[in-house]
Design an enzyme around this catalytic site. Structure first.
Site, PDB file in Angstrom:
ATOM      1  N   GLY A 126      -0.423  -8.516   5.311  1.00  0.00           N
ATOM      2  CA  GLY A 126      -0.959  -7.280   4.755  1.00  0.00           C
ATOM      3  C   GLY A 126       0.196  -6.502   4.150  1.00  0.00           C
ATOM      4  N   ASP A 143      -2.359  -5.621  -2.958  1.00  0.00           N
ATOM      5  CA  ASP A 143      -0.971  -6.007  -2.657  1.00  0.00           C
ATOM      6  C   ASP A 143      -0.002  -5.490  -3.703  1.00  0.00           C
ATOM      7  OD1 ASP A 143      -2.730  -8.118  -1.227  1.00  0.00           O
ATOM      8  OD2 ASP A 143      -0.763  -8.151  -0.266  1.00  0.00           O
ATOM      9  N   ASN A 150      -4.947  -8.516  -5.473  1.00  0.00           N
ATOM     10  CA  ASN A 150      -5.357  -8.574  -4.059  1.00  0.00           C
ATOM     11  C   ASN A 150      -5.699 -10.023  -3.727  1.00  0.00           C
ATOM     12  OD1 ASN A 150      -5.946  -7.177  -1.545  1.00  0.00           O
ATOM     13  ND2 ASN A 150      -8.103  -7.610  -1.940  1.00  0.00           N
TER      14      ASN A 150
HETATM   15  O1  MRU Z   1      -2.088 -12.794   2.535  1.00  0.00           O
HETATM   16  P1  MRU Z   1      -2.352 -11.504   3.263  1.00  0.00           P
HETATM   17  O2  MRU Z   1      -3.199 -11.671   4.464  1.00  0.00           O
HETATM   18  O3  MRU Z   1      -1.060 -10.768   3.540  1.00  0.00           O
HETATM   19  O4  MRU Z   1      -3.167 -10.654   2.216  1.00  0.00           O
HETATM   20  C1  MRU Z   1      -3.578  -9.357   2.540  1.00  0.00           C
HETATM   21  C2  MRU Z   1      -4.428  -8.748   1.494  1.00  0.00           C
HETATM   22  O5  MRU Z   1      -4.711  -9.323   0.484  1.00  0.00           O
HETATM   23  C3  MRU Z   1      -4.857  -7.328   1.725  1.00  0.00           C
HETATM   24  O6  MRU Z   1      -6.082  -7.088   1.106  1.00  0.00           O
HETATM   25  C4  MRU Z   1      -3.808  -6.409   1.096  1.00  0.00           C
HETATM   26  O7  MRU Z   1      -2.536  -6.698   1.619  1.00  0.00           O
HETATM   27  C5  MRU Z   1      -4.127  -5.010   1.288  1.00  0.00           C
HETATM   28  S1  MRU Z   1      -3.625  -4.533   2.899  1.00  0.00           S
HETATM   29  C6  MRU Z   1      -3.896  -3.065   3.405  1.00  0.00           C
END
Ligand code: MRU
Length: 366
Positions: free
Chosen positions: A54, A246, A256
């Protein structure tokens, strides 16, 4: 937020043992386990192996990683930051946090850097929790209005249906979450919300993490396969979409988790509002064109060809779910163009996904 009724954050510093605690997210939802980071290697592994993940939480973990590295005696601050920066490429919060650490620590005498690094990492963690809580307040206003509008049209309506993708909850941040923060605040304000949770293959952050979080907070939710959202929207079962980000460009393009773009397309085709919740630290003010300029992480094909779950003996295990030898691609993220985004919900308020609207936020990015 709460786990079994007890308040938790996703990352913390333990004074007694002088180590950084995290919740190991690779074990959820079946096992709730904490881990401890004591050096730079462990911090890098925690991020790259997605024990923490995240965008905002990656940034804060990297900040603690700088502290751990300095404490271990790594003298080259720039090299430490470069190593942490290389752990995951897409979420800009990582770069943002490392730049803040570097700029603050560089002018300080080497012997004093570790204690300053620890204080600053703690400050970034607190700042993230406060930002996410404020995102929740601003998003709550939108949810309240959507619920009132629905009730005015359909007095018999029982709940507001919100679709979310991946995990943009408190597990993805230090506390509260981004996309889920307004949902938590709405629930606490007595607004009846029901969440459609995209399972989010290949790593299933929706089914494994978002659903678990919502359970802990007692919020109605239903897990759906990633391809179900369009069908639900066509039948009027989604009142709004709410996702995280992201990296968001100055022009409002939103990067995202892979599959977000398809939800935004379906939302536009069906007149469903598509909101993105993010702290200002997720806006990359240096980028204009998300599709061309945002680096998209590609992860190991095993994440697609294998799945983790409980076997018949209740043990956490991985199984292969497809034939050997087929080629596999594993793009982690995609970009939703600004034209498909109804609005961006930040800790500073709700903004149009446009340069003239977002430019005002540049002053708050540090
Ligand atoms: O690959 P991840 O699990 O790190 O991806 C996370 C996401 O895509 C979330 O939607 C994004 O980081 C927003 S977090 C508040």
């Amino acid at each position: 937020m709460h786990i079994n009724g007890q308040p938790w954050r996703t990352i913390w510093f333990e004074e007694a043992d002088q180590r950084v605690g995290i919740i190991d997210q690779t074990r959820l939802p079946h096992h709730f386990e904490t881990r401890y980071l004591s050096n730079l290697d462990e911090a890098c592994t925690a991020i790259s192996a997605m024990q923490v993940r995240g965008a905002p939480l990656i940034g804060v973990t990297a900040a603690y990683g700088v502290y751990l590295a300095l404490r271990e005696g790594h003298a080259d601050l720039a090299a430490v930051c470069s190593r942490l920066l290389a752990t995951r490429p897409t979420a800009v919060n990582l770069r943002w946090a490392l730049e803040r650490m570097f700029q603050s620590l560089q002018p300080i005498a080497e012997s004093e850097r570790p204690q300053h690094a620890l204080a600053l990492a703690g400050h970034l963690a607190d700042e993230d929790a406060e930002a996410c809580s404020a995102i929740g307040e601003h998003g709550l206003g939108l949810i309240r209005r959507a619920w009132e509008a629905k009730r005015a049209l359909k007095p018999q309506a029982e709940c507001l249906n919100i679709l979310t993708h991946c995990n943009a909850g408190w597990l993805a941040t230090v506390d509260w979450g981004t996309a889920l923060a307004p949902i938590y605040k709405a629930h606490r304000a007595g607004i009846p919300v029901h969440v459609w949770v995209d399972e989010t293959r290949p790593r299933n952050q929706g089914a494994f993490l978002t659903a678990w979080e919502l359970q802990q907070e007692g919020i109605e939710h239903t897990i759906i396969v990633d391809n179900a959202g369009g069908h639900l929207m066509q039948h009027g079962h989604v009142d709004l979409c709410l996702v995280g980000s992201d990296r968001t460009t100055i022009t409002g393009d939103v990067c995202n988790k892979i599959g977000t773009y398809l939800k935004a397309l379906a939302a536009q085709d069906n007149g469903v509002p598509f909101y993105v919740a993010l702290p200002v630290s997720t806006i990359d003010f240096t980028l204009e064109d998300g599709i061309r300029e945002i680096p998209i992480e590609q992860r190991h094909p095993h994440e697609v060809s294998h799945m983790q779950g409980l076997n018949e003996h209740g043990q956490l295990t991985r199984i292969q779910v497809m034939a050997h030898h087929s080629a596999v691609n594993n793009y982690g993220f995609d970009v939703t163009p600004a034209r498909l985004v109804t609005a961006l919900i930040t800790e500073r308020g709700v903004f149009a996904a446009r340069r003239d609207s977002l430019a005002a936020l540049a002053d708050f990015s540090n």
